[in-house]
Design a protein around this motif. Structure first.
Motif, PDB file in Angstrom:
ATOM      1  N   UNK A 252       0.821  -1.213   0.000  1.00 58.08           N
ATOM      2  CA  UNK A 252       0.000   0.000   0.000  1.00 58.08           C
ATOM      3  C   UNK A 252       0.851   1.258   0.000  1.00 58.08           C
ATOM      4  N   UNK A 253       2.006   1.204   0.664  1.00 59.03           N
ATOM      5  CA  UNK A 253       2.885   2.374   0.709  1.00 59.03           C
ATOM      6  C   UNK A 253       3.372   2.762  -0.685  1.00 59.03           C
ATOM      7  N   UNK A 254       3.405   1.791  -1.588  1.00 58.66           N
ATOM      8  CA  UNK A 254       3.845   2.052  -2.960  1.00 58.66           C
ATOM      9  C   UNK A 254       2.662   2.162  -3.922  1.00 58.66           C
ATOM     10  N   UNK A 255       1.422   2.103  -3.401  1.00 55.59           N
ATOM     11  CA  UNK A 255       0.262   2.123  -4.287  1.00 55.59           C
ATOM     12  C   UNK A 255       0.322   0.972  -5.277  1.00 55.59           C
ATOM     13  N   UNK A 256       0.565  -0.232  -4.780  1.00 61.42           N
ATOM     14  CA  UNK A 256       0.921  -1.361  -5.633  1.00 61.42           C
ATOM     15  C   UNK A 256      -0.272  -2.227  -5.987  1.00 61.42           C
ATOM     16  N   UNK A 257      -0.303  -2.638  -7.250  1.00 63.15           N
ATOM     17  CA  UNK A 257      -1.108  -3.753  -7.712  1.00 63.15           C
ATOM     18  C   UNK A 257      -0.200  -4.571  -8.618  1.00 63.15           C
ATOM     19  N   UNK A 258      -0.482  -5.843  -8.749  1.00 60.60           N
ATOM     20  CA  UNK A 258       0.311  -6.681  -9.641  1.00 60.60           C
ATOM     21  C   UNK A 258      -0.422  -6.853 -10.962  1.00 60.60           C
ATOM     22  N   UNK A 259       0.251  -6.501 -12.042  1.00 59.60           N
ATOM     23  CA  UNK A 259      -0.178  -6.838 -13.390  1.00 59.60           C
ATOM     24  C   UNK A 259       0.985  -7.537 -14.073  1.00 59.60           C
ATOM     25  N   UNK A 260       0.662  -8.504 -14.912  1.00 68.41           N
ATOM     26  CA  UNK A 260       1.711  -9.283 -15.567  1.00 68.41           C
ATOM     27  C   UNK A 260       1.221  -9.711 -16.946  1.00 68.41           C
TER      28      UNK A 260
END
Length: 406
Positions: free
Chosen positions: A264-272
């Motif tokens: 969350x600190x990096x505003x992360x979601x995983x896309x691949x």
């Protein structure tokens, strides 16, 4: 037939040029670099219909998907494939979100289908992690972002109606009874219309028209691996994408457990997504506070690697490239509209404060001088929506007959 100057060599500029030449117009295409260097070539190449907001945004995405397939029929080198996507679900509260979404009327438009864990692995055998379920989106597709701008230029080069001039930063645009565009070499281009697709460069020639624009810039981290050694049959997302894309807004999403604090600190979601050479493009993060750093931070790459290996059930191939990118996004409305989520998407977008907003609150489109159209700010939708944004711009400019948006 009209004369059009397109400023900006990224995917938006390239699609405007292609649409205009296809419609029978003459195009001069100016780019300040040797070629596209920004977000257009630093993204996943995803044509992402599944996560778009209900209403106008989804209609545009559906139309864009049709247009990408049409472009691919003429330009196979863009690497279009209708591979679909799977959002991998590992918890019951995530399953509740996708079950709710699949029950909605627009699930058909998005091509959504609920999969159980065995069906996830059967559809995409490379996903050997412990999937509880998955959300399959058959309308999602992919192109090769590093190839698209050059492939479009190459396809237009033999038409006799197109000139691409790199290393030509535009320094002035004037209304002179037509449109007059001057580049830094001193060359002057007289035309009937101009389209400025300057991307995340909010200064320069477009700066005077963007000073009051509700735009922000977003920085992301991405990486690409060596060939996987097997086929990733679909593009892949993790459940944090449910927090990012507005399609999933609803009661079940609001009950979703908080995200991992580090991600969350990096505003992360995983896309691949798998590239044509077999490697994987993996990301991403979302940082909104400028000034952005000039260096690459290691932590987001470690976090992304851990997530990918969890889904694949195997070590990640060697990372061959890492990069950051910056894109321009129409910002959340200043009053009355909260962020859609902690990653910064919104349920409603701000309107332009000058000129006419022709971007439906999804991107910024202003006619800044008679016949001069400024188009920017689609955010992470840019690759998906580029063809339909170009289509809408040319319709507004009187260079293309009215076209459907769905």
């Amino acid at each position: 037939m009209a004369r059009l100057v397109v400023v900006g060599g990224g995917v938006l500029g390239s699609m405007h040029a292609w649409m205009a030449v296809e419609a029978g117009h003459d195009v001069v295409h100016l780019e300040r670099e040797a070629g596209a260097r920004g977000a257009s070539v630093r993204n996943f190449g995803l044509v992402w219909v599944s996560g778009r907001a209900r209403g106008a945004e989804l209609e545009l995405a559906v139309r864009a998907r049709e247009l990408w397939e049409r472009v691919a029929g003429r330009i196979p080198a863009i690497g279009f494939r209708a591979n679909g996507s799977i959002t991998v679900i590992t918890r019951d509260d995530e399953l509740a979100v996708i079950s709710e979404v699949c029950a909605r009327a627009d699930a058909v438009d998005r091509g959504l289908r609920l999969l159980d864990g065995d069906e996830v692995t059967a559809m995409n055998p490379a996903l050997r992690g412990l999937a509880l379920a998955g959300l399959y989106a058959s309308r999602d597709a992919a192109v090769e972002p590093r190839l698209v701008p050059a492939a479009v230029r190459d396809s237009l080069a033999g038409t006799g109606r197109y000139r691409f001039l790199p290393g030509r930063e535009v320094v002035d645009v004037q209304d002179s009874g037509g449109v007059r565009v001057t580049d830094a070499t001193g060359d002057v281009w007289d035309a009937d219309r101009a389209v400025l697709c300057t991307g995340a460069w909010h200064a320069g020639v477009a700066g005077r028209w963007l000073a009051d624009a509700p735009l922000r810039r977003v920085r992301l981290h991405m990486m690409q691996t060596a060939p996987l050694g097997e086929t990733l049959t679909t593009s892949v997302a993790d459940a944090d994408s449910l927090r990012y894309y507005p399609a999933y807004e609803g009661p079940a999403l609001r009950r979703l457990a908080p995200p991992d604090p580090a991600g969350a600190a990096w505003g992360m979601q995983l896309l691949m997504v798998q590239r044509l050479d077999g490697g994987l493009t993996i990301g991403d993060t979302h940082l909104y506070t400028e000034p952005f750093g000039f260096d690459l931070e290691e932590e987001p790459y470690r976090l992304l690697t851990r997530r990918v290996e969890h889904l694949l059930g195997r070590p990640l191939p060697a990372v061959q490239r890492r990069w950051t990118g910056v894109y321009s996004q129409l910002a959340p409305a200043a009053a009355g509209t909260a962020d859609h989520d902690r990653l910064g998407n919104t349920a409603g977008m701000g309107e332009s404060t000058a000129g006419t907003d022709r971007g439906l609150g999804i991107y910024l489109h202003r006619e800044v001088l008679p016949g001069v159209h400024l188009v920017t700010g689609p955010g992470g939708r840019g690759m998906t929506l580029a063809p339909v944004i170009a289509e809408r711009t040319l319709v507004a400019a009187g260079l293309l007959d009215s076209a459907p948006t769905s």
